[in-house]
Write a protein that holds these residues in place. Structure first.
Motif, PDB file in Angstrom:
ATOM      1  N   MET A 216     -45.367 125.344  -7.170  1.00 21.80           N
ATOM      2  CA  MET A 216     -45.850 123.968  -7.254  1.00 21.80           C
ATOM      3  C   MET A 216     -47.268 123.954  -6.698  1.00 21.80           C
ATOM      4  SD  MET A 216     -44.287 120.288  -6.052  1.00 21.80           S
ATOM      5  CE  MET A 216     -44.024 120.784  -4.373  1.00 21.80           C
ATOM      6  N   GLU A 217     -48.220 123.954  -7.583  1.00 25.35           N
ATOM      7  CA  GLU A 217     -49.623 124.107  -7.200  1.00 25.35           C
ATOM      8  C   GLU A 217     -50.342 122.760  -7.224  1.00 25.35           C
ATOM      9  OE1 GLU A 217     -53.668 126.465  -8.684  1.00 25.35           O
ATOM     10  OE2 GLU A 217     -51.825 126.526  -9.877  1.00 25.35           O
ATOM     11  N   PHE A 218     -50.907 122.401  -6.089  1.00 30.71           N
ATOM     12  CA  PHE A 218     -51.809 121.257  -6.011  1.00 30.71           C
ATOM     13  C   PHE A 218     -53.228 121.825  -6.193  1.00 30.71           C
ATOM     14  CE2 PHE A 218     -48.026 119.736  -4.048  1.00 30.71           C
ATOM     15  CZ  PHE A 218     -48.003 118.363  -4.229  1.00 30.71           C
ATOM     16  N   VAL A 219     -53.738 121.714  -7.405  1.00 30.14           N
ATOM     17  CA  VAL A 219     -55.007 122.367  -7.743  1.00 30.14           C
ATOM     18  C   VAL A 219     -56.128 121.812  -6.862  1.00 30.14           C
ATOM     19  CG1 VAL A 219     -56.677 122.839  -9.558  1.00 30.14           C
ATOM     20  CG2 VAL A 219     -54.234 122.684 -10.107  1.00 30.14           C
ATOM     21  N   GLY A 220     -56.835 122.736  -6.200  1.00 32.81           N
ATOM     22  CA  GLY A 220     -57.953 122.344  -5.354  1.00 32.81           C
ATOM     23  C   GLY A 220     -57.581 122.076  -3.918  1.00 32.81           C
ATOM     24  N   ALA A 221     -56.275 121.996  -3.628  1.00 32.00           N
ATOM     25  CA  ALA A 221     -55.831 121.752  -2.246  1.00 32.00           C
ATOM     26  C   ALA A 221     -55.641 123.079  -1.531  1.00 32.00           C
ATOM     27  CB  ALA A 221     -54.538 120.958  -2.226  1.00 32.00           C
ATOM     28  N   LEU A 222     -55.878 123.075  -0.246  1.00 29.12           N
ATOM     29  CA  LEU A 222     -55.669 124.271   0.552  1.00 29.12           C
ATOM     30  C   LEU A 222     -54.179 124.544   0.701  1.00 29.12           C
ATOM     31  CD1 LEU A 222     -58.344 123.662   3.334  1.00 29.12           C
ATOM     32  CD2 LEU A 222     -58.486 125.249   1.407  1.00 29.12           C
ATOM     33  N   PRO A 223     -53.798 125.778   1.070  1.00 29.91           N
ATOM     34  CA  PRO A 223     -52.382 126.103   1.252  1.00 29.91           C
ATOM     35  C   PRO A 223     -51.740 125.251   2.347  1.00 29.91           C
ATOM     36  CG  PRO A 223     -53.719 128.090   1.175  1.00 29.91           C
ATOM     37  CD  PRO A 223     -54.664 126.942   1.256  1.00 29.91           C
ATOM     38  N   THR A 224     -50.445 125.455   2.471  1.00 22.22           N
ATOM     39  CA  THR A 224     -49.664 124.688   3.440  1.00 22.22           C
ATOM     40  C   THR A 224     -50.275 124.745   4.827  1.00 22.22           C
ATOM     41  OG1 THR A 224     -47.661 125.134   2.204  1.00 22.22           O
ATOM     42  CG2 THR A 224     -47.369 124.436   4.476  1.00 22.22           C
ATOM     43  N   LEU A 225     -50.352 123.609   5.465  1.00 28.84           N
ATOM     44  CA  LEU A 225     -50.837 123.550   6.846  1.00 28.84           C
ATOM     45  C   LEU A 225     -49.665 123.831   7.765  1.00 28.84           C
ATOM     46  CD1 LEU A 225     -53.226 122.924   8.737  1.00 28.84           C
ATOM     47  CD2 LEU A 225     -52.492 120.544   8.752  1.00 28.84           C
TER      48      LEU A 225
ATOM     49  N   ALA B 114     -51.532  97.963   0.990  1.00 29.40           N
ATOM     50  CA  ALA B 114     -52.060  96.600   1.158  1.00 29.40           C
ATOM     51  C   ALA B 114     -52.826  96.123  -0.065  1.00 29.40           C
ATOM     52  CB  ALA B 114     -52.970  96.542   2.388  1.00 29.40           C
ATOM     53  N   ASN B 115     -53.374  97.078  -0.840  1.00 31.07           N
ATOM     54  CA  ASN B 115     -54.184  96.703  -2.001  1.00 31.07           C
ATOM     55  C   ASN B 115     -53.958  97.730  -3.111  1.00 31.07           C
ATOM     56  OD1 ASN B 115     -56.050  95.903  -3.866  1.00 31.07           O
ATOM     57  ND2 ASN B 115     -57.820  96.026  -2.496  1.00 31.07           N
ATOM     58  N   PRO B 116     -53.186  97.386  -4.127  1.00 36.07           N
ATOM     59  CA  PRO B 116     -52.872  98.359  -5.182  1.00 36.07           C
ATOM     60  C   PRO B 116     -54.069  98.772  -6.018  1.00 36.07           C
ATOM     61  CG  PRO B 116     -52.056  96.181  -5.770  1.00 36.07           C
ATOM     62  CD  PRO B 116     -52.522  96.095  -4.338  1.00 36.07           C
ATOM     63  N   LEU B 117     -55.184  98.097  -5.870  1.00 30.49           N
ATOM     64  CA  LEU B 117     -56.390  98.478  -6.607  1.00 30.49           C
ATOM     65  C   LEU B 117     -57.294  99.423  -5.811  1.00 30.49           C
ATOM     66  CD1 LEU B 117     -57.360  95.019  -8.182  1.00 30.49           C
ATOM     67  CD2 LEU B 117     -56.171  96.930  -9.275  1.00 30.49           C
ATOM     68  N   LEU B 118     -56.909  99.686  -4.570  1.00 26.88           N
ATOM     69  CA  LEU B 118     -57.707 100.556  -3.702  1.00 26.88           C
ATOM     70  C   LEU B 118     -57.044 101.923  -3.578  1.00 26.88           C
ATOM     71  CD1 LEU B 118     -60.092 100.885  -1.713  1.00 26.88           C
ATOM     72  CD2 LEU B 118     -58.558 100.057   0.094  1.00 26.88           C
ATOM     73  N   LEU B 119     -57.776 102.959  -3.969  1.00 21.58           N
ATOM     74  CA  LEU B 119     -57.236 104.326  -3.899  1.00 21.58           C
ATOM     75  C   LEU B 119     -57.423 104.907  -2.504  1.00 21.58           C
ATOM     76  CD1 LEU B 119     -58.479 105.866  -7.276  1.00 21.58           C
ATOM     77  CD2 LEU B 119     -56.175 105.059  -6.717  1.00 21.58           C
ATOM     78  N   ILE B 120     -56.418 105.653  -2.059  1.00 23.32           N
ATOM     79  CA  ILE B 120     -56.538 106.420  -0.812  1.00 23.32           C
ATOM     80  C   ILE B 120     -57.432 107.616  -1.089  1.00 23.32           C
ATOM     81  CG2 ILE B 120     -55.285 107.700   0.959  1.00 23.32           C
ATOM     82  CD1 ILE B 120     -54.691 104.720   0.969  1.00 23.32           C
ATOM     83  N   ASP B 121     -58.356 107.893  -0.192  1.00 24.86           N
ATOM     84  CA  ASP B 121     -59.302 108.992  -0.434  1.00 24.86           C
ATOM     85  C   ASP B 121     -58.586 110.334  -0.519  1.00 24.86           C
ATOM     86  OD1 ASP B 121     -59.796 110.446   2.443  1.00 24.86           O
ATOM     87  OD2 ASP B 121     -59.322 108.319   2.658  1.00 24.86           O
ATOM     88  N   LYS B 122     -59.185 111.224  -1.261  1.00 20.91           N
ATOM     89  CA  LYS B 122     -58.567 112.517  -1.572  1.00 20.91           C
ATOM     90  C   LYS B 122     -58.305 113.354  -0.321  1.00 20.91           C
ATOM     91  CE  LYS B 122     -59.113 116.324  -4.864  1.00 20.91           C
ATOM     92  NZ  LYS B 122     -59.955 116.850  -5.977  1.00 20.91           N
ATOM     93  N   ALA B 123     -59.210 113.263   0.658  1.00 28.86           N
ATOM     94  CA  ALA B 123     -59.047 114.063   1.884  1.00 28.86           C
ATOM     95  C   ALA B 123     -57.756 113.691   2.611  1.00 28.86           C
ATOM     96  CB  ALA B 123     -60.248 113.872   2.800  1.00 28.86           C
ATOM     97  N   ASN B 124     -57.453 112.397   2.692  1.00 28.49           N
ATOM     98  CA  ASN B 124     -56.222 111.961   3.360  1.00 28.49           C
ATOM     99  C   ASN B 124     -54.981 112.375   2.576  1.00 28.49           C
ATOM    100  OD1 ASN B 124     -56.606 110.668   5.925  1.00 28.49           O
ATOM    101  ND2 ASN B 124     -57.693 109.027   4.878  1.00 28.49           N
ATOM    102  N   VAL B 125     -55.069 112.271   1.258  1.00 30.91           N
ATOM    103  CA  VAL B 125     -53.930 112.689   0.428  1.00 30.91           C
ATOM    104  C   VAL B 125     -53.670 114.181   0.607  1.00 30.91           C
ATOM    105  CG1 VAL B 125     -53.043 112.885  -1.924  1.00 30.91           C
ATOM    106  CG2 VAL B 125     -54.344 110.859  -1.243  1.00 30.91           C
ATOM    107  N   GLU B 126     -54.747 114.967   0.600  1.00 33.92           N
ATOM    108  CA  GLU B 126     -54.591 116.420   0.771  1.00 33.92           C
ATOM    109  C   GLU B 126     -53.993 116.757   2.127  1.00 33.92           C
ATOM    110  OE1 GLU B 126     -57.281 120.528   0.793  1.00 33.92           O
ATOM    111  OE2 GLU B 126     -58.185 118.614   0.195  1.00 33.92           O
ATOM    112  N   MET B 127     -54.472 116.098   3.183  1.00 28.60           N
ATOM    113  CA  MET B 127     -53.950 116.380   4.515  1.00 28.60           C
ATOM    114  C   MET B 127     -52.482 115.981   4.626  1.00 28.60           C
ATOM    115  SD  MET B 127     -54.538 117.742   7.384  1.00 28.60           S
ATOM    116  CE  MET B 127     -56.306 117.958   7.236  1.00 28.60           C
ATOM    117  N   ALA B 128     -52.120 114.868   4.000  1.00 27.98           N
ATOM    118  CA  ALA B 128     -50.716 114.435   4.016  1.00 27.98           C
ATOM    119  C   ALA B 128     -49.831 115.454   3.305  1.00 27.98           C
ATOM    120  CB  ALA B 128     -50.591 113.065   3.356  1.00 27.98           C
ATOM    121  N   VAL B 129     -50.306 115.946   2.153  1.00 27.64           N
ATOM    122  CA  VAL B 129     -49.538 116.947   1.399  1.00 27.64           C
ATOM    123  C   VAL B 129     -49.404 118.234   2.202  1.00 27.64           C
ATOM    124  CG1 VAL B 129     -49.574 118.425  -0.647  1.00 27.64           C
ATOM    125  CG2 VAL B 129     -50.099 115.982  -0.855  1.00 27.64           C
ATOM    126  N   ARG B 130     -50.483 118.657   2.832  1.00 26.13           N
ATOM    127  CA  ARG B 130     -50.445 119.900   3.610  1.00 26.13           C
ATOM    128  C   ARG B 130     -49.485 119.789   4.786  1.00 26.13           C
ATOM    129  NH1 ARG B 130     -56.212 121.464   5.391  1.00 26.13           N
ATOM    130  NH2 ARG B 130     -55.140 123.365   6.067  1.00 26.13           N
TER     131      ARG B 130
END
Length: 217
Positions: free
Chosen positions: A126-135, A93-109
């Motif tokens: 394929m390492e996502f540095v700082g992210a927890l392993p696969t959920l 909805a807003n290309p200037l607004l970043l999605i918070d890191k917690a949501n991105v990490e949960m989506a990736v997991r």
């Protein structure tokens, strides 16, 4: 008119430079080990592979947040030849607004297996540095644990009953055999006693017959 067209063509790259920075608070550093994963079949990291990665992240974000994300919402920056880069995700909805890191990490997991499969990689290549392993999804056994325990208990009870029955039958058979042996021994003893008596009587009668003629003379 040409200025507007030029602006819209340059806008994505300008936006990426503005929002996607190394060590950005809402960003992730990704490291790929393509040669380690695929050996001689390793592919070259290029624009097409980057687009594929962005599409996989957009898919993961759409699944997690129940919104429609597109490739343009995933900004990639600071790429290196050893295939590492940073990325951030912007709001549809807003290309200037970043999605918070917690949501991105949960989506990736949540969609890590799909992302790995898309790029033919794994959690280690394929390492996502700082992210927890696969959920991973919780393991649900085909048979409920209580049913397994119940089956084991019933099996032990059944085995105990069978053991008792077999032991009882074996003991009765042993007692019967022992009784039969005792009866045979008694019968043999009686036979021996009778034979001994008969022998004794026979000897006495013979001596008595020998003495009788002498008495008559």
């Amino acid at each position: 008119m040409l200025e507007k067209i030029f602006f819209f063509l340059c806008f994505p790259s300008v936006l990426a430079e503005m929002l996607c920075q190394p060590d950005a608070p809402e960003g992730f550093n990704v490291r790929l080990s393509i040669k380690t994963a695929l050996g001689e079949e390793a592919y070259e990291w290029n624009r097409n592979e980057k687009f594929f990665f962005q599409a996989a992240i957009a898919y993961a974000m759409s699944i997690h947040l129940k919104q429609e994300f597109s490739v343009s919402d995933v900004l990639v920056c600071n790429e290196t030849p050893r295939v590492s880069f940073w990325f951030v995700v912007t709001s549809p909805a807003n290309p200037l607004l970043l999605i918070d890191k917690a949501n991105v990490e949960m989506a990736v997991r949540k969609s890590r297996n799909r992302i790995n499969s898309a790029l033919l990689l794994s959690d280690t290549t394929m390492e996502f540095v700082g992210a927890l392993p696969t959920l991973a999804a919780p393991f649900i056994p085909a048979t409920p644990p209580w049913l397994i325990v119940f089956g084991v208990v019933i099996g032990l009870i059944a085995a105990g009953i069978v053991f008792l029955l077999v032991s009882t039958v074996v003991q009765k058979k042993r007692k019967k055999n022992q009784k039969t042996d005792e009866e045979d021994d008694d019968e043999e003893e009686r036979v021996k006693t009778v034979e001994n008596r008969n022998r004794s009587d026979g000897v006495y009668n013979a001596s008595f017959s020998d003495d009788e003629p002498n008495t008559q003379m």
